[in-house]
Design an enzyme around this catalytic site. Structure first.
Site, PDB file in Angstrom:
ATOM      1  N   ASN A 265       0.842  -1.192   0.000  1.00  0.00           N
ATOM      2  CA  ASN A 265       0.000   0.000   0.000  1.00  0.00           C
ATOM      3  C   ASN A 265       0.885   1.253   0.000  1.00  0.00           C
ATOM      4  OD1 ASN A 265       0.931  -0.170   2.716  1.00  0.00           O
ATOM      5  ND2 ASN A 265      -0.831   1.021   3.382  1.00  0.00           N
ATOM      6  N   CYS A 267       1.935   3.542   2.083  1.00  0.00           N
ATOM      7  CA  CYS A 267       2.934   3.818   3.134  1.00  0.00           C
ATOM      8  C   CYS A 267       3.845   2.653   3.422  1.00  0.00           C
ATOM      9  CB  CYS A 267       2.224   4.264   4.399  1.00  0.00           C
ATOM     10  SG  CYS A 267       1.352   5.819   4.204  1.00  0.00           S
ATOM     11  N   GLU A 269       3.340  -0.306   4.770  1.00  0.00           N
ATOM     12  CA  GLU A 269       3.142  -1.189   5.913  1.00  0.00           C
ATOM     13  C   GLU A 269       2.274  -2.400   5.612  1.00  0.00           C
ATOM     14  OE1 GLU A 269      -0.395   1.654   6.441  1.00  0.00           O
ATOM     15  OE2 GLU A 269       1.599   1.651   5.563  1.00  0.00           O
TER      16      GLU A 269
END
Length: 581
Positions: A265, A267, A269
């Site tokens: 995704n 970011c 994570e």
């Protein structure tokens, strides 16, 4: 019922609360939480009990789900996941179909990640037209322009992650694609690497460049250091690209029978399979502190266990009541039933316990705390599996023969807006500053001062208006006289903490996280490119799944900044040039 601060209310009114056709807010914050609780309780036999339990959990600000859940629960679109990965095939039709799907996801508040490694390289043959290919970079720019045209359900700007593997012939063009600061503002970019590449970097060996259209070496073999040095130099200059260690990611893949993961995704994570989505939520660690007791005894472990189980049930239920935009996403998501429960307020928790961020005691707390949360989350998922059945793809997973409900249960997200709503520090980051300015919502500024520091300063007798003014300009205690040394250590801010300690904290959390960890490794303005190189190598050796670095002052356009003009270059939350919060 007063749950949120005045600044939080402003965010809620702009992003989350229901409005009528004229744009007038017609929902209260309490109504929003009740709406989300009611929707999350729909799959339960005892809906009334769970609706009340979920509302109590959220209204106590001990847990909050990701933004799309708060915004969209019970609405006609009803899309409540935050994280998606979509495939990008090597065809014009496939590329633009994915672009359309990404736009529809952004409209609901979700963020999208893509691997562009399947796209044939620049100047390769296009047999259908007799022309030559443009390579992946122009298509990434097209995706960025499409994102510009879509505002995420009135909530936020669209966010994307572009991944390109190190062996792609266009890798150097990709690495330097964000050399200018104001380009590709809707994308974070990361290089996908494996252990072979890192070994060649260490041993000064060569790598083959491979044409993804043919699967064959493109006729070029280049030093691994050429790619690695370009990566570290670009990251030193402006914080991107990040790096994703896909051997580490796929070694921890709990459903290997469904194939490898090739993207994350926005970011970083949440590694996901193609067409997979995941909904996240975070526990507010500071809400589990008792007034009595010392050290770890201040943590209300029994309440933390109970709320962890309730949060797992909440997130699992969202998978069933979610309205999926595409059938492929519903199939893969329900097949694995991944959820991502994480934490926010870690820095504030350390401050309350009097523990410096850069300390062995902090690492010991992480081991105890995150180990406890994951254990209780897995126990809750197993109990749900016995009650409702395991995830359908369990026979393809490491849990074959068990009754686990969810293929993954834990993730550490950046929690940019959620932590603001909860009135706590973001994710697992240290304090950015003791006083700083956060710009969100089309230029709206929020002035943030650490309440914990103010309380400590007043208690210690060194709070003053002069101190307030100094903090507004510098953000930290560095160079300010009259501050006790133990206070300086506990209230050390992001750029005062060495990159090595940032990495140690990320690695300690990653041990107990199924998915990955959103974390920025901060460097002072004077850091050298060699320091960035060392951090990348250390992250690989620690077994991290990815890394984002930021050198202070390397960007001028920041979400977080200090008040004085000469200190306005700060850092973004969780290493994002664009973050879905």
């Amino acid at each position: 019922m007063e749950i949120f601060s005045s600044d939080s209310l402003d965010v809620l009114e702009r992003r989350y609360l229901i409005k009528d056709s004229s744009g007038k807010v017609i929902e209260t914050p309490e109504g929003m939480l009740k709406r989300a609780a009611k929707f999350a309780a729909l799959p339960e036999e005892n809906q009334t009990y769970w609706e009340e339990r979920f509302f109590e959990l959220m209204s106590g600000l001990r847990f909050l789900p990701n933004s799309p859940t708060l915004a969209n629960a019970g609405k006609p679109n009803g899309q409540m996941a935050a994280c998606f990965v979509l495939p990008v095939p090597d065809s014009i039709e496939g590329i633009f179909e994915t672009m359309k799907r990404a736009a529809l996801i952004h409209k609901t508040g979700g963020g999208t990640g893509f691997s562009f490694s399947n796209i044939r390289p620049k100047d390769d043959i296009v047999s259908s037209t007799g022309g030559v290919a443009s390579g992946p970079v122009p298509f990434i720019r097209a995706f960025n322009s499409a994102t510009d045209a879509v505002k995420q359900g009135g909530m936020r700007r669209g966010a994307n992650m572009a991944v390109l593997d190190y062996w792609h012939p266009d890798i150097l063009e990709f690495i330097n694609m964000k050399e200018e600061e104001d380009v590709l503002t809707n994308f974070n970019i990361s290089i996908g690497v494996d252990n072979r590449f890192m070994d060649q970097v260490v041993n000064r060996g060569d790598i083959d460049q491979i044409n993804p259209r043919t699967g064959k070496v493109n006729g070029r073999t280049i030093p691994a250091a050429t790619v690695f040095d370009a990566m570290t130099r670009a990251a030193w200059a402006n914080g991107e690209p990040g790096i994703l260690f896909f051997d580490h990611i796929n070694k921890a893949n709990t459903v290997p029978g469904s194939g490898p993961m090739k993207a994350t995704n926005p970011c970083g994570e949440q590694p996901l399979l193609n067409y997979e989505s995941c909904n996240l939520g975070s526990l507010n660690l500071t809400a589990f502190l008792n007034e009595a007791g010392e050290g770890y005894r201040r943590i209300n472990w029994s309440r933390l266990a109970e709320d962890t189980a309730a949060a797992v049930r909440f997130l699992d239920n969202i998978i069933d009541v979610n309205k999926y935009i595409f059938t492929e996403i519903e199939r893969v998501t329900k097949g694995n039933r991944k959820i991502g429960l994480g934490v926010m307020g870690f820095a504030d928790l350390l401050i309350e316990l009097g523990i410096p961020y850069a300390s062995m005691e902090a690492l010991e707390l992480i081991e105890t705390l995150m180990g406890f949360i994951r254990k209780k989350a897995m126990e809750a998922s197993a109990a749900l599996g016995r009650e409702k059945g395991p995830f359908p793809n369990i026979e393809k997973s490491v849990y074959k023969g068990e009754t686990v409900r969810n293929a993954t249960v834990t993730t550490i997200a950046p929690t940019g807006t959620l932590s603001m709503l909860a009135g706590t520090s973001s994710g697992i980051e240290p304090l950015f500053g003791l006083s700083f300015v956060k710009e969100v919502l089309e230029g709206r500024k929020f002035y943030v001062t650490s309440r914990s520091f103010e309380e400590a300063a007043r208690k210690g007798g060194f709070w003053s208006e002069d101190l307030v003014q100094e903090l507004a300009h510098t953000g930290s205690l560095e160079g300010i006289k009259g501050i006790p040394e133990d206070v300086r250590r506990v209230f050390a801010t992001a750029f005062e903490i060495s990159p090595q300690w940032h990495l140690k904290v990320q690695a300690a959390f990653q041990k107990h996280v199924d998915n990955a960890v959103s974390k920025t490794i901060n460097f002072p303005a004077g850091a050298a490119i060699a320091d960035i190189r060392s951090a990348y190598l250390m992250a690989w050796k620690y077994g991290l799944k990815g890394l984002t670095i930021y050198r202070n002052g390397s960007r001028s356009n920041q979400v977080l900044k200090f008040a004085s003009k000469d200190m306005e270059k700060g850092t973004l939350p969780a290493g994002c040039s664009t973050c879905p919060e």
